[in-house]
Motif scaffolding. Structure first.
Motif, mmCIF file in Angstrom:
data_model
loop_
_atom_site.group_PDB
_atom_site.id
_atom_site.type_symbol
_atom_site.label_atom_id
_atom_site.label_comp_id
_atom_site.label_asym_id
_atom_site.label_seq_id
_atom_site.Cartn_x
_atom_site.Cartn_y
_atom_site.Cartn_z
ATOM 1 N N ARG A 1 -0.522 1.399 5.095
ATOM 2 C CA ARG A 1 -1.366 2.248 4.249
ATOM 3 C C ARG A 1 -0.511 3.076 3.302
ATOM 4 O O ARG A 1 -0.803 3.195 2.125
ATOM 5 N N LYS A 2 0.561 3.636 3.849
ATOM 6 C CA LYS A 2 1.452 4.452 3.011
ATOM 7 C C LYS A 2 2.052 3.620 1.889
ATOM 8 O O LYS A 2 2.340 4.117 0.811
ATOM 9 N N MET B 1 -3.483 10.705 -0.482
ATOM 10 C CA MET B 1 -3.002 9.555 -1.256
ATOM 11 C C MET B 1 -1.898 10.024 -2.200
ATOM 12 O O MET B 1 -2.103 10.941 -2.990
ATOM 13 N N MET C 1 -4.042 -1.275 -2.140
ATOM 14 C CA MET C 1 -4.856 -1.268 -0.930
ATOM 15 C C MET C 1 -6.258 -1.763 -1.235
ATOM 16 O O MET C 1 -6.850 -2.496 -0.434
ATOM 17 N N ASP D 1 -5.982 0.406 -6.506
ATOM 18 C CA ASP D 1 -4.587 0.301 -6.079
ATOM 19 C C ASP D 1 -4.394 -0.962 -5.236
ATOM 20 O O ASP D 1 -5.319 -1.750 -5.050
ATOM 21 N N GLU E 1 -10.751 2.160 -5.942
ATOM 22 C CA GLU E 1 -9.473 2.867 -6.065
ATOM 23 C C GLU E 1 -8.520 2.199 -7.063
ATOM 24 O O GLU E 1 -7.704 2.861 -7.680
ATOM 25 N N GLU F 1 -1.452 2.480 -0.537
ATOM 26 C CA GLU F 1 -2.429 3.388 -1.119
ATOM 27 C C GLU F 1 -1.816 4.138 -2.282
ATOM 28 O O GLU F 1 -0.728 4.688 -2.191
#
Lengths: 127, 331, 376
Positions: free
Chosen positions: C206-207, C1, C264, C262, C260, C210
């Motif tokens: 995802r990139k 991450m 995501m 974030d 998390e 996250e």
């Protein structure tokens, strides 16, 4: 303490205007989150009421803190240093009711036009 | 220069222009139809039979619009930029061999020629961004420059690899070397370089990035920068950028076909001709469209990370590997 | 991450410029304006400017009868109108002590949850659109169309519903609706799986999401952020569980949380919430009792006893609180609408300081804002 089922909150607290910051700090220490700040115009009693709603993120506990100020001098200290989220709520309450939050960093209209000088939610407001 | 030579040139110039124009127009339609199918809707159907006249309608609409130069913009550069995007793409097509005989000019440095003209694209987009006097356009221009520089490097490294493997810069000869069955195509020539498919993917990725296509369309990024460098363009100014984008895709896909997929060579050894070139090229074009409507846009630093941290080392590695292979195998 | 990119601290003053994002900008979905003070592509300060579609619903509430204000509530958050109807209706029911028949409560739950799914589907499409992926929008709208058709058959409207009444709902649902619900549950489950493989697990997505736009639990608490935002920070705060209203106690469902914090995490919370809503709908349809859908003892002219009453619901975007103040008249003395997007947006400035422009717009999308909900 009030009846939750009948009113929708658990604790109803009335404080003097100079104690709202202390109340906010107390609730902050106990992990409460700020729900909303709003005003109420009690024109019959010639008073303005500021209502602070708090909820707890983990427990079923709703607290309402109220304070009343005279309509002629509606001034309450800000709690935006305790709860930064109060910043916008206080701006909104200021523009709608004309209640001044002393020490607020930026008490400009939020939803109304930036040159608005009227306070539409006052009961004596005429468009 | 004889008259027949001159006539041939003229025909070819007109031919290339028509090819680019028709391609731009009908690739837009193909893209819209394709996107429609990917998204469970029919796409344009109203103008002409099944929407076949849609590009004409679009073109006429754009032509009818006023060309607005925003106040305070650099009018000369602002008007020059669309031409600067369009012309290099057309120039590149002059040396691209469509078949054994169908080529504008068969020159020995065809490979370099195409990539040299391809590099002008960056400058043109930068100029348009700069000349527009618009904050979104400036951000977009800055992005385009860093993106294209980042992707030019692995792309050219791949080209050098191919140059070493084939030993020529003449596009015609490169294709001729790939004659025979499809395993003679450079893509499958594992004896030249066991990582050839990887090289191909690097090239294809860089081609997407160089033509500013999704998922690398940082320059346009309509949800961030409105329309990026093209925000201030109206009417045909915008239309030319749009056409140039497709012209660049055609050039990029043509180069992919020539370098890796055997150009006009038939995959079965017999019946080579222009039809195979077009088939392969449009298959690559379709992939480009397909990718665009499937993937979300990358974030800018991920894009640069991909190039500097993954593609450049990989392409350098394939370059060295090819050199070693050549030294070992041919020695 | 990867850690979110932050401007390296520098003591020399850098040259900044102000970028106006909005009020008409593709990423702001409506008429929100962001005043961004930028250093290159880095945001130094992001100040949201609201109020472009301010309609003063609260004043309107003081000028019409209790029932006449009902259609207004469907126009605050137009994507999740049912929950807003529900909060207002329930607040008035609480004040006037009106009992609601069980069948009506079940129908309310089913329609609210359907509406929540349709709202999340719009968010899903629009969020991916912000990230540059156009196709998921049309897939999501394809699914949403079914919900809209079903709700249209029952409520008569497709977007700004006004279906609930004091003491129940205005129309009973028919067998078609029940069958439609079951079909829809069966249809959406595999679709959600497809969204997972097609969109959620895409490496580019995802990139992009996250580690981007971290919002801490503390920040949520201080700003009063609720809904998927606070659950994406790992707090299992859901009004349906913490202050159970209606018949939510009787259903077995989970509150998805992702610690998390974030973009995501907020994305996954909403995707998972759709699955949970499907579970609720399934159970509610199975348990749906017979009986009337509208309480018969509701007076024609409502005069709730004086006092103030609150009712909070879990709307699609978070906690929606209605506070009504009655002075025993036909019209409310005060209607206060505490909307989730207002609080969720107020943390935007703090959450995006030092971020790059596309990341900030991803955060904006992950907050799932409906602008009329902020401006009211």
């Amino acid at each position: 303490m009030v009846d939750y089922a009948g009113r929708g909150f658990h604790l109803n607290v009335c404080v003097w205007p100079d104690r709202v910051v202390a109340a906010a700090e107390l609730l902050d220490r106990n992990g409460f989150a700020l729900d909303a700040v709003t005003g109420m115009d009690w024109i019959a009693e010639n008073e303005m009421e500021v209502v602070y709603d708090y909820f707890h993120p983990a427990d079923s506990c709703r607290v309402v803190v109220r304070t009343r100020v005279p309509r002629s001098k509606p001034e309450v200290p800000t709690i935006s240093q305790v709860y930064p989220g109060a910043n916008w709520h206080e701006r909104e309450t200021h523009e709608f009711f004309g209640i001044v939050f002393l020490g607020h960093p930026n008490l400009t209209p939020l939803l109304l036009p930036e040159d608005a000088t009227y306070h539409p939610l006052r009961k004596d407001f005429v468009a | 220069m004889s008259l027949s030579e001159l006539l041939r040139m003229l025909v070819y110039v007109v031919g290339v222009m028509a090819f680019v124009g028709l391609n731009a127009a009908y690739l837009v339609l193909a893209e819209r139809k394709g996107a429609g199918r990917f998204q469970r809707r029919p796409g344009p159907t109203e103008v002409g039979y099944a929407g076949w006249l849609q590009p004409v309608a679009d073109g006429v609409k754009l032509l009818c619009k006023q060309l607005i130069v925003p106040p305070g913009a650099d009018a000369a550069l602002f008007r020059l930029a669309p031409l600067l995007v369009m012309i290099p793409a057309m120039m590149s097509l002059a040396v691209i061999p469509f078949s054994e005989t169908l080529v504008g000019r068969n020159i020995n440095v065809g490979l370099v020629f195409v990539f040299a003209f391809g590099a002008i694209n960056v400058m043109a987009v930068m100029l348009s961004g700069w000349a527009s006097r618009n904050k979104y356009a400036i951000i977009s221009a800055a992005r385009v420059v860093s993106q294209d520089v980042a992707y030019e490097i692995p792309m050219l490294l791949v080209v050098i690899t191919m140059l070493m493997a084939t030993g020529t810069m003449n596009l015609h000869e490169i294709v001729q070397q790939q004659a025979g069955w499809f395993w003679h195509w450079n893509l499958f020539r594992l004896d030249l370089n066991p990582l050839m498919p990887v090289t191909f993917i690097i090239f294809f990725t860089c081609m997407l990035a160089e033509t500013n296509r999704a998922p690398f369309d940082m320059a346009e990024a309509e949800s961030e920068l409105v329309a990026g460098a093209f925000t201030e363009y109206a009417g045909m100014g915008f239309g030319v950028f749009f056409m140039a984008e497709y012209a660049n895709i055609v050039v990029g896909c043509a180069m992919t076909t020539l370098l890796f997929l055997g150009g006009w060579q038939s995959p079965f050894g017999v019946g080579s001709g222009v039809i195979w070139f077009l088939l392969k090229m449009y298959a690559v074009v379709f992939t480009v469209i397909w990718v665009r409507w499937t993937f979300p846009r990358t974030q800018f630093y991920n894009l640069l990370n991909l190039s500097w941290k993954i593609l450049i080392p990989l392409s350098l590695f394939t370059l060295i590997l090819t050199a070693v292979m050549m030294k070992v195998l041919r020695a | 991450m990867s850690a979110p990119e932050v401007i390296p601290a520098s003591d020399k003053p850098c040259e900044t410029f102000v970028l106006n994002v909005g009020p008409q900008h593709p990423a702001t979905h409506g008429v929100l304006r962001l005043k961004l003070t930028m250093d290159g592509e880095y945001i130094m300060r992001a100040e949201p400017v609201c109020g472009y579609i301010h309609r003063m619903h609260e004043k309107m509430g003081e000028n019409r009868t209790w029932a006449q204000f009902l259609p207004n509530t469907g126009r605050i958050d137009y994507l999740a109108a049912m929950a807003y109807n529900h909060a207002y209706v329930a607040a008035v029911e609480r004040a006037a002590k009106i009992a609601v028949p069980p069948r009506a409560e079940y129908i309310r739950v089913i329609t609210t949850e359907l509406n929540r799914i349709s709202s999340h589907l719009v968010w899903f499409g629009a969020f991916l659109l912000d990230l540059g992926g156009f196709t998921p929008l049309l897939y999501a709208f394809d699914d949403r169309e079914q919900i809209l058709d079903m709700l249209e058959a029952v409520t008569g409207s497709r977007l700004t519903y006004c279906y609930y009444r004091f003491g129940g709902v205005c129309n009973d649902v028919d067998a078609d609706f029940i069958r439609g619900c079951r079909d829809f549950v069966a249809r959406l489950r595999p679709r959600l799986k497809m969204y997972r493989t097609l969109v959620t697990d895409n490496i580019i997505l995802r990139k992009r999401l996250e580690g981007i736009g971290f919002i801490s639990q503390e920040m949520c608490r201080k700003y009063g952020a609720t809904g998927p935002v606070i659950r994406g920070s790992g707090v299992a705060y859901d009004v349906r569980k913490i202050e159970p209203y209606s018949v939510y106690r009787e259903f077995d469902f989970d509150i998805p949380t992702f610690p998390e914090g974030d973009c995501m995490a907020r994305y996954l919370v909403r995707m998972e919430e759709m699955a949970q809503s499907l579970r609720i709908i399934e159970q509610a349809v199975d348990k749906l009792p017979d009986g009337p859908v509208l309480s018969s003892g509701v007076p024609r002219v409502l005069k709730p006893p004086a006092g103030d009453y609150c009712f909070a619901v879990e709307a699609a975007r978070g906690r929606f609180l209605v506070r009504i103040v009655s002075d025993n008249k036909e019209i409310p003395y005060r209607v206060r609408l505490r909307t989730p997007c207002f609080s969720n947006l107020s943390l935007f400035e703090e959450a995006t300081a030092g971020m790059m422009l596309p990341d900030a717009l991803a955060v904006l999308g992950s907050l799932d804002l409906v602008i009329p909900d902020i401006d009211r």
